[in-house]
Structure formats: C-alpha cells, structure tokens
Design a protein around this motif. Structure first.
Motif, PDB file in Angstrom:
ATOM      1  N   THR A  39      16.431 -12.730  32.512  1.00 53.46           N
ATOM      2  CA  THR A  39      15.005 -12.588  32.810  1.00 53.46           C
ATOM      3  C   THR A  39      14.705 -13.082  34.224  1.00 53.46           C
ATOM      4  O   THR A  39      13.990 -12.431  34.989  1.00 53.46           O
ATOM      5  CB  THR A  39      14.176 -13.391  31.802  1.00 53.46           C
ATOM      6  N   ALA A  40      15.279 -14.234  34.536  1.00 50.99           N
ATOM      7  CA  ALA A  40      15.059 -14.776  35.875  1.00 50.99           C
ATOM      8  C   ALA A  40      15.538 -13.781  36.922  1.00 50.99           C
ATOM      9  O   ALA A  40      14.844 -13.521  37.923  1.00 50.99           O
ATOM     10  CB  ALA A  40      15.786 -16.103  36.024  1.00 50.99           C
ATOM     11  N   ALA A  41      16.711 -13.212  36.674  1.00 58.55           N
ATOM     12  CA  ALA A  41      17.240 -12.233  37.622  1.00 58.55           C
ATOM     13  C   ALA A  41      16.297 -11.047  37.736  1.00 58.55           C
ATOM     14  O   ALA A  41      16.002 -10.555  38.843  1.00 58.55           O
ATOM     15  CB  ALA A  41      18.620 -11.774  37.165  1.00 58.55           C
ATOM     16  N   ALA A  42      15.797 -10.598  36.588  1.00 58.33           N
ATOM     17  CA  ALA A  42      14.910  -9.436  36.600  1.00 58.33           C
ATOM     18  C   ALA A  42      13.646  -9.735  37.386  1.00 58.33           C
ATOM     19  O   ALA A  42      13.201  -8.940  38.226  1.00 58.33           O
ATOM     20  CB  ALA A  42      14.571  -9.044  35.166  1.00 58.33           C
ATOM     21  N   VAL A  43      13.090 -10.906  37.137  1.00 55.41           N
ATOM     22  CA  VAL A  43      11.848 -11.263  37.827  1.00 55.41           C
ATOM     23  C   VAL A  43      12.106 -11.381  39.326  1.00 55.41           C
ATOM     24  O   VAL A  43      11.345 -10.872  40.160  1.00 55.41           O
ATOM     25  CB  VAL A  43      11.271 -12.573  37.261  1.00 55.41           C
ATOM     26  N   VAL A  83       7.795  -2.663  36.718  1.00 58.85           N
ATOM     27  CA  VAL A  83       6.898  -2.899  35.588  1.00 58.85           C
ATOM     28  C   VAL A  83       7.695  -2.910  34.296  1.00 58.85           C
ATOM     29  O   VAL A  83       7.533  -3.791  33.448  1.00 58.85           O
ATOM     30  CB  VAL A  83       5.796  -1.821  35.549  1.00 58.85           C
ATOM     31  N   MET A  84       8.577  -1.940  34.159  1.00 59.51           N
ATOM     32  CA  MET A  84       9.372  -1.855  32.932  1.00 59.51           C
ATOM     33  C   MET A  84      10.271  -3.081  32.782  1.00 59.51           C
ATOM     34  O   MET A  84      10.423  -3.621  31.675  1.00 59.51           O
ATOM     35  CB  MET A  84      10.205  -0.576  32.994  1.00 59.51           C
ATOM     36  N   LEU A  85      10.846  -3.511  33.922  1.00 63.76           N
ATOM     37  CA  LEU A  85      11.677  -4.718  33.880  1.00 63.76           C
ATOM     38  C   LEU A  85      10.866  -5.925  33.427  1.00 63.76           C
ATOM     39  O   LEU A  85      11.325  -6.745  32.633  1.00 63.76           O
ATOM     40  CB  LEU A  85      12.243  -5.004  35.272  1.00 63.76           C
ATOM     41  N   ILE A  91       9.986 -10.308  27.676  1.00 63.24           N
ATOM     42  CA  ILE A  91       9.693 -10.263  26.238  1.00 63.24           C
ATOM     43  C   ILE A  91      10.993 -10.379  25.461  1.00 63.24           C
ATOM     44  O   ILE A  91      11.039 -10.959  24.371  1.00 63.24           O
ATOM     45  CB  ILE A  91       8.905  -8.994  25.876  1.00 63.24           C
ATOM     46  N   GLY A  92      12.081  -9.853  26.044  1.00 62.74           N
ATOM     47  CA  GLY A  92      13.381 -10.032  25.416  1.00 62.74           C
ATOM     48  C   GLY A  92      13.719 -11.504  25.280  1.00 62.74           C
ATOM     49  O   GLY A  92      14.111 -11.984  24.210  1.00 62.74           O
ATOM     50  N   MET A 131      18.104  -2.134  27.472  1.00 64.53           N
ATOM     51  CA  MET A 131      16.721  -1.893  27.903  1.00 64.53           C
ATOM     52  C   MET A 131      16.583  -2.140  29.411  1.00 64.53           C
ATOM     53  O   MET A 131      15.931  -1.383  30.129  1.00 64.53           O
ATOM     54  CB  MET A 131      15.814  -2.844  27.117  1.00 64.53           C
ATOM     55  N   VAL A 132      17.236  -3.210  29.844  1.00 67.79           N
ATOM     56  CA  VAL A 132      17.192  -3.510  31.278  1.00 67.79           C
ATOM     57  C   VAL A 132      17.891  -2.392  32.053  1.00 67.79           C
ATOM     58  O   VAL A 132      17.404  -1.912  33.086  1.00 67.79           O
ATOM     59  CB  VAL A 132      17.857  -4.877  31.550  1.00 67.79           C
ATOM     60  N   GLY A 133      19.015  -1.960  31.508  1.00 66.01           N
ATOM     61  CA  GLY A 133      19.737  -0.874  32.163  1.00 66.01           C
ATOM     62  C   GLY A 133      18.898   0.391  32.228  1.00 66.01           C
ATOM     63  O   GLY A 133      18.859   1.097  33.245  1.00 66.01           O
ATOM     64  N   LEU A 134      18.201   0.646  31.151  1.00 68.49           N
ATOM     65  CA  LEU A 134      17.352   1.833  31.109  1.00 68.49           C
ATOM     66  C   LEU A 134      16.244   1.737  32.158  1.00 68.49           C
ATOM     67  O   LEU A 134      15.926   2.722  32.841  1.00 68.49           O
ATOM     68  CB  LEU A 134      16.768   1.968  29.708  1.00 68.49           C
ATOM     69  N   ALA A 135      15.703   0.529  32.288  1.00 67.69           N
ATOM     70  CA  ALA A 135      14.587   0.369  33.221  1.00 67.69           C
ATOM     71  C   ALA A 135      15.010   0.659  34.651  1.00 67.69           C
ATOM     72  O   ALA A 135      14.248   1.238  35.422  1.00 67.69           O
ATOM     73  CB  ALA A 135      14.024  -1.050  33.117  1.00 67.69           C
ATOM     74  N   VAL A 136      16.236   0.272  35.008  1.00 64.45           N
ATOM     75  CA  VAL A 136      16.641   0.448  36.410  1.00 64.45           C
ATOM     76  C   VAL A 136      17.487   1.701  36.608  1.00 64.45           C
ATOM     77  O   VAL A 136      18.131   1.846  37.637  1.00 64.45           O
ATOM     78  CB  VAL A 136      17.413  -0.796  36.919  1.00 64.45           C
TER      79      VAL A 136
END
Lengths: 486, 666, 306
Positions: A39-43, A83-85, A91-92, A131-136
């Motif tokens: 999550t931290a990485a995503a943010v 946004v998707m990330l 939430i994950g 899900m993260v993979g899908l987002a990016v």
C-alpha cells in the motif's frame, strides 16, 4: 526507482501470499506487513507520478516474439490508474487488518480456526496483487491476465467457508464472470488480429463498425464483472464470502475492475458510436432500477449492501457513458465515484462484519438497538449509509454530483431526464438505507444487542480510518480526477 | 486586519474544532456541557463581530476553495441579510447551548457525546449556509445542517417516536434538498457556474428566453426552501421532529434552523430574479401557501395537548405569517416598491421576533419537562407559584407570539397585515389573506392561553414538589423574554438593519416604513402615512390609565383577605377541579376538526410478479444451466463402457469420414 | 413638543373621562329599558354607580396569590380605557391616532378580554375556566367580523387610520358596503358587550358569572367597569366609523349627535337582549360564522365600488 517501486508493489503481496501458505496459523503478521508495504508503495507511486503519465514496459511474452517484438508487460501509472491504485491497495490493507480480528474463533457467526489462515491470506494477498496489477496494466493483455486472476481468487475466497451454499456461490461467481471474460478474450483477439497490438490505443485503429463490436464485447465483460443487469445475480449470492472479502471484492475492488475497464476504454477518447454508449447508459439506468427494486425484500444485511453496490456500479457506468457521450465531467465523476463508493461501501460492509462478529447474525429483523452497546460501529454505519446515499458533505455526494452535472452538460432532454431519474432513485434508496440503519442501530435493544460490544481494536481502527476516508475520499480523488480527459 | 469574513471563518473553525474537543470531554456530562458552551460563546462572539463589521462597512469576499471544473468556488461573503440571520443563529445558539448544559441531565441514560459535538457542528453548518455565495457549497452546508439536526432529533435513540420523526424529517428534507440540486443543476446548465450572481443572471435571462424552464427552476427552489421552513403541506415533518428533540435543540430548530428556509426563499425571490414583474404569480403562490400554513398550522395547534407539539404547530403557523409577508413582498416587488418594503420588513422582522419568542417557549416547555417529566397539558397545572421565572417568561413569549401589543410579535404582524391590507386595496385577494392572518393571531392567542391556563395556572398538585429550574436555564429564558419586550417596544432598533438587508437584496430603500425617531414608533407610508404604531405612546398611556384604575381600586380602602377557592362545597382533589386542556374550546375545535388531514399514505407495493420477472436466476440462468447439465448428461450417456459399442462407433466414424473424403474428392 | 404632548394628554383625558364616567350611565339606561320592557320599575339609572361605589368599599377576597394576579383588574380597566383614547369621540382624529391605526385598535380591543380570561384561568375554579374558554370562543367568532367590517372602511378610504376612514365616509356619504359592514359590526357588538343571546361566557344561572366567579369587592368593580367601558367604546366605534353623519364640523355639536347615536345603538342592543333567550356556545358560533361569511359581502361590494 519508480519502476522498481512498482515491481515491489506488485511482488510484495505475492510474496506475502506465499509466506502465508508457509506460515499457516501465524500468517497474519506477514500478511499485514506485506499488504502495508505494498500500500505504501502504491501511495508513493501515485504521489510521485501525480500529474503525469508514466509508462514502463518491462517484459516480453516469449511465445509472442515474432508477432510483437516490443515488451507487452509493464506499468502504466496515469491519473485513472492512480485512482484505482488508491482504491485497491489501501482497502486491501484495511481488509487484511480487519481480517486479523474478524477471522478468529471468537467470531460468533463463523468461528475460524487458525489452520485456515494460510489459505485465506494466500488468496487474499494474491487478490491484492492481481488487483494492483490490473490497476497499472498498460494494455489489454496484461489487463486480461490479472482480470482472470481476480476471478480465480474471488472463486476461492467466496467459497472460503466451504459450506454447500458458499461453494455453490463461488462457482456461480466464477462461471458468470468467466463467461463475461470470454467476451473480453474475443474482443482482445479481434483487436490483436486487426492491429497486432494489445494497447488500449489500438482501439483507435479499428474501423468504426468493428470498434463498436469490440466495445460491445468489452461492455458485456464489464457487465459480468461489475454485476450489471442482466448478469448481476452472482453478486448477492457471493455474500456467502467472509465479510471482509465482501467488503474488498464486492464493494471496493473486483467489481470495480469491470467499470475500470470501461473507464479505460472510454477515457482515451476513441469515439465510439453514440448508440453503443447510449446502450451502456440505458443498461446502467436499468441496473439501478432493478437493484433498487430488490432493496425492499432483503433481510440479510449483506445482500442489501450487495444490491446497493450493483446500483452504484450502475452509477459509475452511467457516468462513464456520459463521458463517452462527450461530457468529460461525467467521466471524472464516475472515476471519483469509484474511490468514493469504494471507501463508503467498504465501511458499510465492515460494519456488517462487526455486527455479525459480535451478534452472530446478519438478519436485519433480528437486530435492534445496537447503538447502545456499540456506538462506534453505529457511527461508522451511519456515516457509511449517508455517504453511500450521497448526503453532503460526505464522499459520494461529490462524485454523484459530478456525474449529474456531467449528465446535465449533455445536449437535449436526455441530461435532465437522467438527473431526475437519479435524484428520484437517490431519495428512495436514501430513505430505505436510513430506515434500515435506524432499524438496526436505534430503538430499544433486542436480546442480541444487549450482549454486543464494540469489537477488537483492529476492527475499530479499520472503522475509524474508513470513517475519515468517507469524508476525505473526494478530496484525495479530486486532484487525480481532474486530470482525466485532459 | 481582520474582516467580517475572517471572523466568520474563525467562528466556523472554532465550532468544528470545538466539536472534537467536546467529544473528548463527553464522559463528564456537565463539564462537556460547559466546554461546549464556552466554544459556542467564542464562536458567537466571532459571529457577532462579523455582524457588526458587516453593518459598519461593506463586506469583503474571500474565496477559500475553487473547483474550476464544476464552475464552483467556496467563497464567503456577508451581506446585511445574512448578517441578520447570522445574528439570530448566534444568539439562539448561545442561549440554547447555555440552557442545554443543565437540561441534558434530563436524559440520564443517553450519552452527551451524541448531543454537544453534533450541536456544535449543526451551528457551524448553519453559519456556513448563511455566508456561502455559491450554491454548491450552500447545498453542502445546508445538508450538513439537516444531517446534524437529524442526529439531534433522534437523540433519544430508544424512543420509537423520535426515530420515526427523525426518519420522516430527514427523508422529506433530503427530498427537498434534491429538488434544489436539480434546480441548481438546471441553472448551471445555462450559466456554467453555481455562484449566486451567475444564477441571478442566468435565471433572469431564462425568464425571458424559456419561461417554462425558469419557472420550473423557481418552483424547485421554492419546494426546497419551503420544506425546510415548514410551510405546509411540505412542512408536515416539522410537528413530529421539533418536539422530540431535546428542548435546547427544539429551540434552535424552531428558532433558527427553519429560518434558514426563509433566508433561502428571500434570496430566491428577492435577489435571484431581476425581473420581478414575472414573479407576481409566485407572490400569490407564496402568500397562499403562507396563509394555508398559518391557518391550518395554528388551528391544528389549538387541538394539541402536548406542549412541545403545540409549539411546533405554531412554528408552522408563524412561518406561515412570514411566508405570507414574503408573498406580498414578492407580489409587489415590481410594481409597488413601498408596499414591497413594508411586507419584506414585516417578513424579516417576524423572522427575528419568532426566533425570540419561539425559542423562549420551547425552553419554557423544556423547563417544565425537566422538572415534571411531563409534556402533557392535561396532567400539568398550577406551576406558576413553583416556577415563577419559567411562568413569567413563557407568559411574555406566549402573548408575544399571539401579537398582543406592545410585545414584539405585534410589531411584525402589524407590518405584515398592514402590507396585506394595503396590497389588498389593489388586488383584493390579499385583503382576505390579511383578514385570515388577523383572525389566526387570535387563534394563536387562544392556543397559548390554553398553555398558560393548563400548565401554569389553575390548581397546583401539592403532592408533587416542583421547584424552579437552575439559574443557567433561567438566564436564557429571561434573556429571550427580555428581547421580546425590548424589540416590541423599540422595533426601530432592528428595523434600521432590516432596511439595510432589504436594500441589499432588492436594491430598494425601505420607503414603506418610517421610523421618525427613537420614541415615536413606526409609520406605514403608502403615498402618505396611512398606518401608525407607537409602542411607547401606547405603553405610556396604558401605564397611566392602569395607575389611574389602580387608584380607583384602592379608593374605597378595601381590605383584602386570602380565602380558598369556592368549589360549591364539594369534596375535591386537584385533578377533579382542574379544567383539562383537552376540554378547552371544545366546540371550536370540533368546528375545525379534520383540518389537518392525517393518516398513512399507502405505500405502493412492489408487485411480486415483476420482482420475479427481474430475478434472472429464476427463469434464465438456473434453467439454462440445468439444460446444459442435462445435455451434457445425455452426451455422457454415450459412454456405456462396452468395447463392442465403442468399436461400432469407430467403424461408423470411419465410414462417415471416408464418405466425406470421397465426397470432397468429387 | 411639550405643548403638543399636553394637548394630546388633555384630549386623552377627555376621551377617558367620558368613557369612564358615562359607561355606568349607559348600563343604567339599558337596565332601566330592560325593566320597562319587562313591565318592572327597575333600578334607578344611577344604580351602576352605586354598585361600583359599594363594591369598591367591600372586602377583597382573594383565592389566588401573586402580584401579577393582583394587578389584573387595573390593567383590564386601563386597557379598556386605552381603547377609548384610540377612537375619536367626535370629529376625525382620536387623541392617540398617531400611535395606532385600525389594526392596533383591533388588537387593543382584545386585551381587556384576554386579561379577564387570564384572571378566570388563574383563579383555579372550573366555572371560571369554562367561562374563559367560552369567552375565548366568542372572541374568536366575533373578532373576524369586526375586522372585516373595519377593513371595508380601510379598503374604501385607502388608509389604515380610523380618522381617514371617517373622513372618507363624511366626504362620500353612505354606501352599500359600509352599511352591510355596520350591520355586521352591530351584530358582533351584541356579543362583545356580553348581552343576550350571547352572554354565554357569564351565564350567571349556569356557571355563576364565568371568569369572574372568584372576584369580589374592588376587583369585581374594576372588571365590571372595564366591560361597560368596552361596550360603550365599541358602540362609539360603530357609530363613528359606519354612521358618522350628520357631521357638522363643530366639536360640541358633533359630540351631542354622537352621544345620541351611541345611545340609540345601546338601546337597540338592550332591546335585543331582552327579547332573546341565551344561545348555546355552538349555536352562537354557528350564527357568527354565518354573519362573518355574510359580512364578506360587504367586502365584495366594496371591491366593485358600491
């Protein structure tokens, strides 16, 4: 640097998943840490790449060499993906956090022994990763791969309790979304056959008629994934899943994958024929109506929330369709709705989880007066209800309002008609949801409520964070959203 | 350099931050109350400063947040109109907060965490509503106000009635808000902005270009604001919601919150439309709605036996007066500026006055509830001796709401009725409305005489010891009652500011009402001075004449002696000699029975067949999956497990394939 | 300024003195008339004065404590007298015309009644409560009629001041609408004065004087007096607004003509009082409802300019 963070973001949950399988009963800390780091990485990724479009293609698909020589797997971080990330990853993490308290033998509804932890966190973290993979995803191929992975994980997670009904529900979800995926695959094949490319932008190279066809195929796939009419029926049944899973998969993430696909398809601005987009808008309205009609007979709290989710995914698709008809504001509103609804609905699902955790039931008719003994949950539920139904100043009001104003921008009578329709639906669903909230949490406590108490810290913390998110989500989402379609 | 807007920002920030602070103290009930009161004090001082600054100098405008894609900006500005309503909010909030500190002891089983923090947020959103110049943010503050007040209405979470009322309140007012959303979006469609100024321009343009659309928009605005203001029939939520809230909140709801509906109506009808000639019809609509509300609301109030419910119905009634005044003002706006200003002055003045007396009444009812635990007038009685302050203040407020001169209710009613009659000389319908208003003020009097008679006067129940409420609850009541008297005697004190407000929204100076001097009272000017009201002169004359009468009374030198009441020698208990509230005016109440239609609205049932039709599983997926299953089953039956049969299949297959190949060859 | 104040004061004093001193006389006259119709000799015309004097000297028995309660009689009489200062005795201008128009007059006219009701409620006697309740209902039925009738005048004269209406009447002569208004006003006056068939609120044989059942001595005297003053003043209002002719413009002459007209009105009231039995409250309300609706005809006539 950026790309390595992205890889880490993707790899960490997978690693966590594998660790969970190995650690079994002691999987929780590992799951928590990997999810948090991811999550931290995503943010960080979204913040670092704010305002720009970052594309990095890293890997080839070996067996495609010769047909496509450029790498086809990699990362795309643009405002939409951000946004998707911001929905998928945090939430994950919250789901993992909530699960650490929810999935215990203290759970009154479904006590879970620690030997099942490994399986649970494996699938959950794998789902986060996909899900993260899908987002990016930078193109349809990767998108499809992760798409199918989410379907798979969802099957495993819905059937987690391995009861008769949950197995059936998991299979149903798998079947229905997978049939949709077939259409997705067909669309990709047509696209690839004509343009030798998986890129989103390849859509623009298709001839008009074919583009419409591909669009409709993608639309069907999105309907199946996002539980839209006529393929909405798997979602209410999927409520057999553990509640944190419902919160994540069926409110925040997986079903959002479907609408995310449409947002991706339509945000590029490759003009699709108005008729197909109108079909999308029309079906969205039908979905909203059908979902609404099922509100009034639900006794299972989670099923009610599921129908509400269906309706809200309809909102998102409506907004995207409005965007496709030429009103960027609608598209932006729809994307904002992804994040706002994600957090708000997750709040509600988590509250439902807390209620069933402490009382052992999700039946609306047997719950009353819970506010007395669990004030925090009650507050969170009210915040969630008011947010989801679009009461200002909470999250969904902003996104709904943007969708509505986007619709208003459309020329002709269609805009006002959509607005009036939506406002009527809003009022009815608002009334019903508030009524249900009052019924469950206010009033003289029934026996079930008297023993209840606010749940363990991890759950409370989740609820508090989500309550804040219910207010803050639009302010986080707005800066990203306003870059879309520029 | 601080400005009015900065002050208001400070006030809102103090309240929002204060709600968190007050939440921290929620465990200590009394301390939490005092902390909250201190916070409201601070914010009210800021608001007060802002109000003073606004009247001292032209207000500035400040933009805090900008949403360019929506064409919306959170910008704050205070004009004299909002300053007046800000003052109402600040004063009522302050007094109610003080009152609630001790009053909340009444709810020993409910945590104050769900009262004070939310109360502060509610006050903050009310303040926000009044200073926004952008409709989107206006709506956000507006609905925050509804939201917070909903939680205050449902404060007694275990009371089924308060939840029903809260649900009804929130659903109806949310519907109204959605109407306003629709209206705002329709305007936005042409203007591309939510700013009030832009709305004004595009609405005025629309009135010329697309009158139907423009009137639809105005209608939606009207629905939205009138619902909140409690104008019947949209205000049906009000008599349920106002009584069930804790009394301090009831006072805010009736005293300040419903006024914001009036504020909205004033903005829409006086300031959003620059072509007032096209508003004549709306003037009539408003006036009729107002008259309907005051007639039905007050006569229904007369039937009530629950003190707070009675007062809530009177809120509808008094809002009816305000709406009537607004209607007359709107009607006259284009054609008779002087009359319009009379009516609008009456409207705003009545809004101010109503805030004073209605809050005082609700606090009084709260005090009775606090000490006796009862709101049923049939069971109360004779509290005058044990609760002198509450009795006195309630009596003053009662006479004030009934418009007994020289209290404040009279001054504003006088203006409204005079405006009605004077407009009626041009368009006789208003004559009738004015007469109804006149009659209803008497019905109001009847109703409040009933309250005084059955709660405070009459035979006291000596078995139950009742004492006066604590000082912190008396102070707000006395302050409000003093305001009732002060504003009644010196209406020109606020009239000056009301005039500024009217000039601010309609760009017309207050030509219809003259106030030549501090001591000379008011004049109504329609060409020449045609109406007079000088409270000082009337009061002085009354005082002299009453003294004269007293001199006559004492002239005989009669001795007085205390005697028991003569009950014809019957054995009696207090309850047998009490004339209950439900028996008062019985024939009159019979005459107006059924004036307030009640009964359940039939809820349309969603047809089960349609729901079955929408259940795709039932008729589509399950059957088709089953069909596939059956087909697969049938196919699988070919696997019989007998080698000879498989051999037969192979032979047949070989023949078929050969045949095809041969056929292809040729 | 002082001179003006002094003048106003003197004029007020005149109005108040006339109302205060002549009100018992009128009552005496009406009693005498009633006796005459009954074929009795009846009390002397000055009897009400003697009644008042006697009451003022009698012991004051109080069943309710409280200073506000104690001040009620004085306030009641004071407000009745205040009304008299708002109505022109002769000519066009009331002494306090600058302080109140017809809306103020209508509101002030109710004050004394309201105070009597309050006294009734405060005295903790069910008879008094019933009386007050009935009084209120009568007020509710009658007040709209007074308001409609006066509004007709306001509509015609385009002003809210009594003086303006009288002036208009004098200038323009009789009209159908004002005549109807006058009749309606007169019918209402019967009830305001508490005369048969509308003495429902007092109904001595039934509820022993209603609101005032617990009053005695000087307090009772003041309440009685206030009621008589009010009866006289409203008759004066009727005469002045609806039948101001003949108007000579010479105050003393006008005063005499007004006095004669007021007497005529009161005699009529007394006659009706004698020949009618008491109505029930619901009958009375129905009656006044009909009168009220009919009085709207006056407004209708006024609107079409008759």
């Amino acid at each position: 640097m950026i790309s390595s963070v992205a890889v880490v973001m993707l790899i960490l949950p997978v690693a966590g998943a594998l660790l969970s399988v190995m650690l079994k009963g002691r999987a929780r800390p590992a799951a928590l840490v990997t999810a948090a780091l991811s999550t931290a990485a995503a943010v960080w990724l979204t913040v670092a790449k704010y305002g720009s479009v970052y594309t990095k293609m890293l890997w080839h698909v070996p067996w495609l060499r010769g047909i496509v020589d450029v790498p086809v797997l990699g990362f795309l971080v643009d405002p939409l993906a951000s946004v998707m990330l911001l929905v998928a990853a945090p939430i994950g993490f919250l789901t993992v956090l909530f699960s650490t308290a929810y999935l215990t033998d203290k759970n009154r509804e479904h006590p879970v022994k620690s030997e099942h932890y490994g399986r649970y966190y494996f699938w959950l973290l794998l789902f986060i990763a996909s899900m993260v993979g899908l987002a990016v995803s930078p193109n349809f191929l990767q998108f499809f791969a992760f798409w199918e992975l989410t379907t798979l994980c969802s099957w495993a997670l819905i059937s987690f309790y391995q009861t008769e009904t949950s197995l059936r529900a998991g299979f149903k979800a798998l079947l229905m979304t997978h049939v949709g995926s077939g259409f997705f695959l067909l669309a990709i094949l047509i696209l690839f056959a004509r343009t030798s490319s998986f890129d989103f932008s390849a859509l623009g190279m298709l001839p008009d008629g074919l583009r419409a066809g591909v669009f409709v195929l993608l639309l069907i796939a999105a309907w199946a994934k996002a539980a839209q009419v006529p393929v909405q029926t798997w979602l209410p049944d999927a409520m057999e899943a553990p509640t944190p899973i419902s919160a994540y998969l069926h409110a925040a993430a997986m079903v959002k994958a479907g609408v995310y696909l449409m947002a991706r398809t339509l945000s590029g601005g490759w003009g699709f024929p108005a008729k197909t987009v109108l079909l999308m808008a029309g079906m969205a309205l039908v979905t909203i109506l059908v979902a609404l009609s099922f509100y009034f007979v639900q006794d299972d709290l989670k099923r009610l929330l599921a129908y509400s989710t269906i309706a809200h995914l309809g909102y998102v698709l409506l907004g995207i369709a409005v965007g496709g008809l030429g009103s960027t504001l609608g598209l932006r509103g729809a994307v904002l709705h992804i994040i706002c609804h994600g957090y708000s609905k997750a709040t509600l699902f988590f509250c439902a989880g807390v209620v069933s955790y402490v009382t052992g039931t999700r039946s609306i008719s047997s719950l009353r007066g819970l506010a007395k003994t669990m004030p925090l949950t009650a507050t969170a539920f009210f915040v969630g209800v008011l947010s989801v139904t679009g009461v200002p100043p909470l999250a969904c009001f902003w996104s709904k309002f943007m969708i509505l104003s986007g619709a208003m921008r459309l020329s002709g009578a269609i805009g006002p008609c959509i607005v009036i329709f939506i406002l009527c639906e809003t009022l009815i669903s608002f009334g019903w949801m508030l009524y249900i909230a009052q019924k469950i949490f206010l009033g003289a406590p029934l026996a079930a409520a008297q023993v209840a108490a606010d749940p363990p810290l991890a759950m409370n913390a989740t609820l508090v964070i989500l309550m804040i998110a219910c207010v803050a989500a639009p302010f986080v989402g707005m800066p990203f959203v306003q870059l879309i379609g520029k | 350099m601080t400005t009015a807007v900065r002050n208001i920002e400070a006030s809102i920030v103090i309240l929002i931050a204060g709600s968190l602070v007050s939440l921290l103290f929620a465990r200590w009930r009394k301390l939490c109350g005092w902390v909250s009161f201190a916070i409201v004090c601070a914010s009210s001082v800021c608001t007060g400063l802002a109000v003073v600054r606004t009247f001292a100098a032209a207000s500035d405008e400040r933009t805090i947040l900008s949403l360019p894609q929506l064409g919306s900006r959170l910008s704050l500005r205070i004009d004299p109109l909002s300053a007046i309503f800000l003052a109402i909010v600040a004063v009522i909030a302050l007094l109610s907060a003080l009152y609630s500190v001790r009053y909340m002891e009444h709810y020993a089983h409910d945590s104050v965490a769900k009262f004070f923090p939310i109360l502060l947020l509610c006050i903050a959103s009310m303040t926000g509503v009044l200073v926004c110049t952008d409709f989107l943010f206006f709506l956000i503050f507006w609905e925050s106000m509804t939201l917070t007040s909903y939680f205050l209405v449902t404060f007694e979470t275990e009371n089924a009635a308060s939840q029903r009322a809260g649900l009804k309140y929130f659903i109806i007012t949310h519907g109204a808000t959605l109407c306003m959303v629709a209206a705002a979006l329709l305007v936005w469609r042409t203007s591309g902005s939510f700013a009030f100024d832009a709305i004004r321009q595009s609405l005025s343009a629309l009135l010329v270009a697309q009158p139907l659309l423009a009137h639809t928009i105005i209608f939606l605005f009207f629905l939205g604001f009138a619902t909140k203001a409690g104008v019947l029939p949209m205000g049906d939520w009000l008599p349920d919601a106002h009584p069930v809230a804790p009394s301090g909140m009831s006072a805010i709801l009736s005293g300040a919150l419903v006024k914001l509906g009036i504020y909205g109506l004033l903005r829409v009808f006086c300031s959003f439309v620059v072509a007032p000639a096209s508003l004549k019809g709306w003037g009539i609509v408003l006036a009729l709605a107002g008259t309907g509300s005051l007639f039905v609301g007050t006569l229904t109030a007369l039937r009530q036996t629950d003190t707070k419910r009675l007062m809530a119905f009177h809120t509808i009634g008094q809002i009816g007066y305000i709406c009537l005044g607004l209607g007359v003002g709107t009607y006259c706006l284009g054609t008779h500026p002087a009359l319009a200003t009379i009516a609008l002055a009456g409207t705003i003045l009545h809004a101010i006055n109503h805030a004073c007396f209605k809050s005082c009444l609700f606090l009084g009812a709260g005090s009775v509830l606090y000490r006796t635990g009862n709101r049923d007038m049939d069971q109360l009685g004779g509290l005058a001796h044990s609760m002198p302050f509450t009795t006195g203040t309630t009596a003053i407020a009662s006479l004030s709401i009934a418009g007994v001169p020289p209290l404040n209710g009279f001054a504003s009613k006088w203006l409204i009725i005079a405006a009605c009659l004077l407009t009626g000389m041009r368009f006789p319908l208003f004559l009738l409305l004015g007469l109804i208003a006149l009659f209803i003020s008497l019905a109001t009097l009847a109703s409040f005489l009933k309250v005084l008679a059955s709660v405070f006067l009459g035979k006291a129940d000596e078995s139950r010891a009742v004492e006066e409420v604590p000082i912190s609850m008396i102070v707000p009541q006395v302050t409000l009652a003093a305001l009732c008297v002060l504003l009644g005697i010196f209406p020109q004190l606020v009239l000056r500011f009301v005039g500024r407000a009217i000039e601010g929204v309609t760009a017309m100076p207050l030509t219809g009402v003259g106030a030549p001097g501090m001591w000379s009272g008011l004049q109504i000017i329609d060409g020449s001075a045609v109406g007079f009201w000088s409270p000082i002169a009337i009061l002085a004359a009354l005082a002299v004449l009453a003294l004269l009468s007293y001199a006559i009374q004492r002239a005989g030198g009669a001795q007085s002696r205390s005697v028991p009441v003569w009950y014809c020698g019957e054995e009696h208990t207090p309850s047998t000699v009490r004339y209950p509230a439900s028996s008062l005016y019985l024939p009159f109440k019979h005459a107006f029975q059924g004036i307030y239609p009640s009964g359940r609205i039939p809820v349309p049932r969603f047809p089960a067949s349609l729901r079955r039709a929408l259940d795709f599983d039932r008729w589509l997926y399950t059957p088709s999956v089953k069909a596939i299953d059956r087909t697969a089953d049938r196919v699988s039956r070919t696997h019989v497990g007998i080698p000879q049969i498989y051999l037969l299949w192979i032979v047949i297959g070989a023949i078929v394939v050969t045949g095809i190949l041969l056929w292809l060859r040729t | 300024m002082t001179a003006w104040l002094f003048k106003v004061f003197l004029l007020c004093l005149l109005n108040v003195a006339v109302a205060l001193l002549l009100a018992p006389l009128c009552e005496g006259l009406m009693r005498k008339l009633r006796a005459a119709i009954h074929s009795r000799i009846g009390p002397p015309i000055t009897q009400p004065y003697w009644d008042l004097l006697k009451l003022l000297g009698k012991e004051d028995l109080r069943s309710t404590r409280g200073s506000v309660y104690a001040a009620m009689p004085a306030l009641t009489l004071g407000s009745a007298l205040l009304l008299s200062a708002l109505i022109p005795l002769a000519g066009m201008r009331a002494p306090l015309a600058f302080a109140g128009d017809l809306i103020v007059v209508l509101y002030v006219a109710t004050i004394s009644g309201v105070l009597i009701m309050l006294v009734g409620f405060a005295s903790a006697s069910p008879y008094a409560s019933i009386g007050s309740s009935r009084e209120m209902m009568m007020l509710l039925s009658v007040e709209p009629i007074l308001a409609v009738a006066l509004t007709v005048g306001a509509f015609k004269a385009k002003t809210l001041t009594l003086g303006g209406i009288i002036n208009w009447q004098v200038q323009n002569g009789p009209s159908i609408s004002m005549a109807i208004g006058g009749v309606a006003f007169f019918l209402a006056l019967q009830a305001v004065a508490g005369k048969l068939p509308f003495d429902i609120a007092e109904a001595d044989q039934e509820i022993m004087g209603g609101s005032l059942v617990e009053q005695s001595g000087p307090r009772l005297a003041l309440f009685r007096w206030a009621m008589w003053v009010k009866q006289l003043v409203l008759a004066l209002l009727l005469v002045q607004v609806f039948f101001p002719w003949p108007h000579f413009g010479i105050p003393p002459v006008d005063l005499v003509t007004t006095a004669v007209k007021v007497l005529l009105v009161l005699i009529l009231v007394a006659v009706i009082d004698v020949v009618n039995p008491r109505l029930r409250i619901d009958q009375a309300m129905g009656y006044f409802m009909r009168v009220g609706v009919s009085s709207l005809a006056a407004l209708a006539f006024a609107v079409i300019g008759k």
